[in-house]
Design a protein around this motif. Structure first.
Motif, PDB file in Angstrom:
ATOM      1  N   PHE A 208     -12.377  -2.885  -3.124  1.00  0.00           N
ATOM      2  CA  PHE A 208     -11.494  -3.623  -2.226  1.00  0.00           C
ATOM      3  C   PHE A 208     -11.775  -3.296  -0.756  1.00  0.00           C
ATOM      4  CE2 PHE A 208      -8.394  -6.225  -4.406  1.00  0.00           C
ATOM      5  CZ  PHE A 208      -8.687  -5.929  -5.715  1.00  0.00           C
TER       6      PHE A 208
ATOM      7  N   VAL B 184      -8.971   0.923  -2.200  1.00  0.00           N
ATOM      8  CA  VAL B 184      -7.891   0.333  -1.405  1.00  0.00           C
ATOM      9  C   VAL B 184      -7.544   1.284  -0.254  1.00  0.00           C
ATOM     10  CG1 VAL B 184      -5.538  -0.551  -1.431  1.00  0.00           C
ATOM     11  CG2 VAL B 184      -6.992  -0.894  -3.411  1.00  0.00           C
ATOM     12  N   GLY B 185      -7.522   2.592  -0.553  1.00  0.00           N
ATOM     13  CA  GLY B 185      -7.279   3.577   0.495  1.00  0.00           C
ATOM     14  C   GLY B 185      -8.369   3.541   1.558  1.00  0.00           C
ATOM     15  N   VAL B 186      -9.623   3.480   1.103  1.00  0.00           N
ATOM     16  CA  VAL B 186     -10.746   3.424   2.049  1.00  0.00           C
ATOM     17  C   VAL B 186     -10.628   2.184   2.928  1.00  0.00           C
ATOM     18  CG1 VAL B 186     -13.242   3.110   2.216  1.00  0.00           C
ATOM     19  CG2 VAL B 186     -12.310   4.758   0.594  1.00  0.00           C
TER      20      VAL B 186
ATOM     21  N   MET C  88      -8.522   2.134  -6.888  1.00  0.00           N
ATOM     22  CA  MET C  88      -7.383   2.546  -6.065  1.00  0.00           C
ATOM     23  C   MET C  88      -7.868   3.275  -4.812  1.00  0.00           C
ATOM     24  SD  MET C  88      -4.137   4.876  -7.088  1.00  0.00           S
ATOM     25  CE  MET C  88      -3.964   4.332  -8.754  1.00  0.00           C
ATOM     26  N   ALA C  89      -8.841   4.159  -4.998  1.00  0.00           N
ATOM     27  CA  ALA C  89      -9.393   4.873  -3.841  1.00  0.00           C
ATOM     28  C   ALA C  89      -9.981   3.885  -2.843  1.00  0.00           C
ATOM     29  CB  ALA C  89     -10.448   5.871  -4.298  1.00  0.00           C
TER      30      ALA C  89
ATOM     31  N   LEU D   2      -5.848  11.497  -4.995  1.00  0.00           N
ATOM     32  CA  LEU D   2      -6.641  10.984  -6.126  1.00  0.00           C
ATOM     33  C   LEU D   2      -7.731  11.976  -6.502  1.00  0.00           C
ATOM     34  CD1 LEU D   2      -7.075   7.198  -5.335  1.00  0.00           C
ATOM     35  CD2 LEU D   2      -5.610   8.257  -7.036  1.00  0.00           C
TER      36      LEU D   2
ATOM     37  N   PHE E  42       0.816  -1.212   0.000  1.00  0.00           N
ATOM     38  CA  PHE E  42       0.000   0.000   0.000  1.00  0.00           C
ATOM     39  C   PHE E  42       0.851   1.264   0.000  1.00  0.00           C
ATOM     40  CE2 PHE E  42      -2.772   3.074   2.300  1.00  0.00           C
ATOM     41  CZ  PHE E  42      -3.660   3.239   1.271  1.00  0.00           C
TER      42      PHE E  42
END
Lengths: 340, 302
Positions: free
Chosen positions: B38, B116-118, B113-114, A321, A260
């Motif tokens: 995710f 995965v961050g969440v 991708m966001a 993002l 990550f």
């Protein structure tokens, strides 16, 4: 002077880790930044590289070890190249299955392989020594450099204390030079490769696969090559880590540290830009280290402090993002010399 | 080895029920919002922890005590369960407003991708507030009941029953209600759905709500089955969830049910042949096989 030496030694320690992360981020940049391949199993390639290097260039199993295989004490460069090769082979296998499919399938397959590798590391003690980990992995040239430093210190007993302390940390300076040398060579190679016609095809595929295919490019083959090349770098980063840490165990390859944070580094620095990838690695690792100091002042347990820092990194990713998807540096525009 | 098969299949039904609840929500968001979420596993964890919080609250208030027959929980579970479903649904809608709404026009992989961050944010907020040690739903040891030569606990029968009931509700909802029909229309063709006057933002909110509520139900049932919950619960469920969704074909809730059951069975039956340590790898093995042989899934269209 004393504190300055302390700061300097910490800076070297910090830069070695950040440099290793920069190699990982460069590898991800080939895959994601240039080709648009979504790999969230970086930890898997990193781990397989580290363990390959430990088996090739590490010590034979000790009497208390569970592992019965490997430990041939081959020279460090053999371990480094071996890591790149084995990691590439793994990438070839996964890529062969998933590269023709939708992009999210690659993401799921890579996260899966990283988790399965973690299970294998934990459970196949004959190979990896399981949860006990592999110890005493030699750092390259460590004995000779330590001997040289010790000789220097004993022949000059009049040296001031801070010089002695600086010299005692001398091996880390050597390792930092080694990491930075590897990083520079890789950077130089990648800049050449990615500016070549081959690199242009990768960017064309990222922008529009159908158009690239219509130009007669074998899209799947190019994607596979890019995926494998990126994985080779991740494997090398694993090898660099193994010979620096000298001890490997499965916790080092958890999704946060292995995957990550590398993503956050690349996205923050600017995907599609190798300078951005390196900048992002040093910046985010710097932030990570700084928050370690800061949370020390807050009334939290260790678990809470580390959770809070991970939340911060996650929020940073989401904010980038949404607000600045290009990252700090962003991709450079490539225009033909004739049109400028 | 074979004489244990009926027992393992029964266990498979139990874990398959939990996987199914997670997989249906994942499949719904996948087909309507067009990205692999995710963070879905971590919504399961969230639900499990909210329910646990209410259970502790009721216990400390000394209300709703006691047990339902041979089950390991009592009346307190009913409001805790419902509140956890609603809470998780509202949280998912809130996350959509803050994060994914800003990325509607971006490429789908940016939302991935966001997410995965969440996922990391959710898991670590839970870790921060509840700690790394497990929380127990119940510490009582239950006696098994024998049905058709198979040994099951009352809790496990309840899990299978409740999962089946929720799946039935979802089926009726998707088939007969206006929102359900609009959801299916959006999954088929978002532009066309918008042109016919469907308020897509409203449907997106519904999708998040239903997906997250089902995930929360899955998380709580997993807590009842395993007796304990950890912040890693959802992360560990993620591979089986994706395997179930891909096995059933992305975007097909009925496929996700079949996929969830098959993965659950495969995981349990595999324990007769390989070390239980590799149970999570079984789902991945099936996933890889599926990607090679039939990437559109068993029931998927392409």
């Amino acid at each position: 002077m004393e504190t300055l030496v302390g700061v300097l030694n910490y800076f070297v320690f910090f830069s070695i880790t950040a440099g290793i992360y920069a190699v990982l981020t460069l590898g991800l940049n080939i895959q994601w930044g240039y080709t648009g391949l979504f790999n969230i199993g970086i930890a898997g390639f990193y781990a397989i590289g580290a363990y390959t290097s430990a088996l090739l260039s590490g010590p034979p199993p000790g009497s208390l070890d569970w592992r019965v295989f490997g430990g041939w004490m081959l020279p460090f460069p053999v371990g480094l190249l071996g890591s790149a090769l084995v990691s590439s082979a793994l990438a070839l296998f996964i890529g062969w299955i998933t590269i023709r499919l939708r992009e999210d399938y690659l993401a799921i397959a890579t996260i899966g392989i990283a988790e399965v590798l973690r299970l294998i590391i934990k459970n196949e003690a004959w190979l990896t020594n399981g949860v006990w980990g592999i110890k005493n992995i030699p750092s390259p040239l460590f004995p000779s450099i330590q001997k040289g430093i010790a000789g220097l210190l004993s022949s000059h007993p009049g040296l001031p204390d801070w010089t002695r302390r600086l010299l005692e940390g001398g091996y880390n300076w050597f390792y930092l030079a080694l990491v930075l040398l590897t990083l520079s060579v890789l950077y130089w190679l990648l800049e050449r490769i990615l500016r070549s016609p081959w690199g242009r095809v990768l960017r064309a595929i990222r922008e529009d696969e159908v158009a690239a295919a219509a130009q007669g490019k074998n899209v799947a083959a190019f994607k596979l090559q890019s995926f494998v090349l990126g994985a080779a770098l991740m494997g090398m980063a694993g090898s660099l880590y193994a010979h620096y840490a000298r001890f490997l165990s499965v916790e080092k390859f958890e999704p946060f540290y292995g995957t990550f944070i590398v993503w956050v580094m690349l996205v923050a620095g600017g995907s599609g830009n190798n300078k951005g990838a390196i900048l992002g690695a040093f910046l985010i690792w710097g932030l990570w280290a700084a928050t370690d100091f800061l949370t020390g002042y807050l009334p939290f347990t260790d678990v809470q402090a580390s959770a809070l820092r991970i939340v911060l990194v996650g929020v940073i990713l989401i904010a980038i993002l949404i607000l600045q998807p290009r990252g700090l540096l962003g991709e450079e525009k490539f225009v033909s010399r004739l049109l400028r | 080895m074979w004489e244990r098969l009926p027992q393992l299949v029964a266990y498979g039904l139990v874990s398959g029920s939990v996987i199914t609840l997670g997989a249906i929500g994942l499949s719904l968001t996948y087909s309507i919002l067009r990205f692999a979420n995710f963070a879905h596993g971590d919504l399961m964890t969230t639900g499990a922890y909210i329910a646990c919080g209410f259970l502790f609250l009721f216990r400390s208030l000394g209300i709703l005590g006691g047990r339902f027959g041979k089950l390991s929980f009592g009346p307190a579970m009913v409001p805790a369960f419902l509140l956890a479903l609603v809470g998780t649904a509202l949280l998912a809608i809130l996350i959509d407003r803050i994060v994914y709404r800003k990325l509607r026009r971006a490429r789908p992989v940016m939302r991935l991708m966001a997410s995965v961050g969440v996922a990391f944010v959710l898991r670590n907020v839970i870790l921060f507030s509840a700690g790394a040690d497990p929380y127990y739903y119940s510490r009582k040891i239950q006696r098994a009941i024998y049905i058709l030569g198979v040994r099951l606990k009352a809790d496990q029968l309840f899990i299978i029953g409740l999962a089946a009931l929720l799946v039935l509700f979802l089926h009726l909802f998707l088939t007969y209600t206006k929102v359900g029909k609009a959801m299916r229309a959006m999954a088929d063709n978002p532009e066309l759905a918008q042109v016919t006057g469907i308020n897509t933002e409203r449907i997106i909110a519904w999708t998040w709500g239903i997906g997250a509520a089902l995930a929360a139900a899955g998380g709580i049932l997993s807590g009842i089955e395993n007796k304990l919950i950890t912040p890693e619960l959802g992360w560990q469920a993620l591979l089986p969830l994706f395997a179930a969704v891909i096995l059933g074909g992305i975007g097909s809730p009925y496929g996700a049910m079949a996929g969830g059951m098959l993965i659950g069975m495969a995981e349990e039956v595999s324990t007769a042949f390989v070390s239980t340590a590799y149970k999570p790898a079984i789902a991945f093995g099936i996933l890889v096989l599926m990607l090679i042989l039939r990437p559109q899934g068993l029931f998927g269209r392409r």
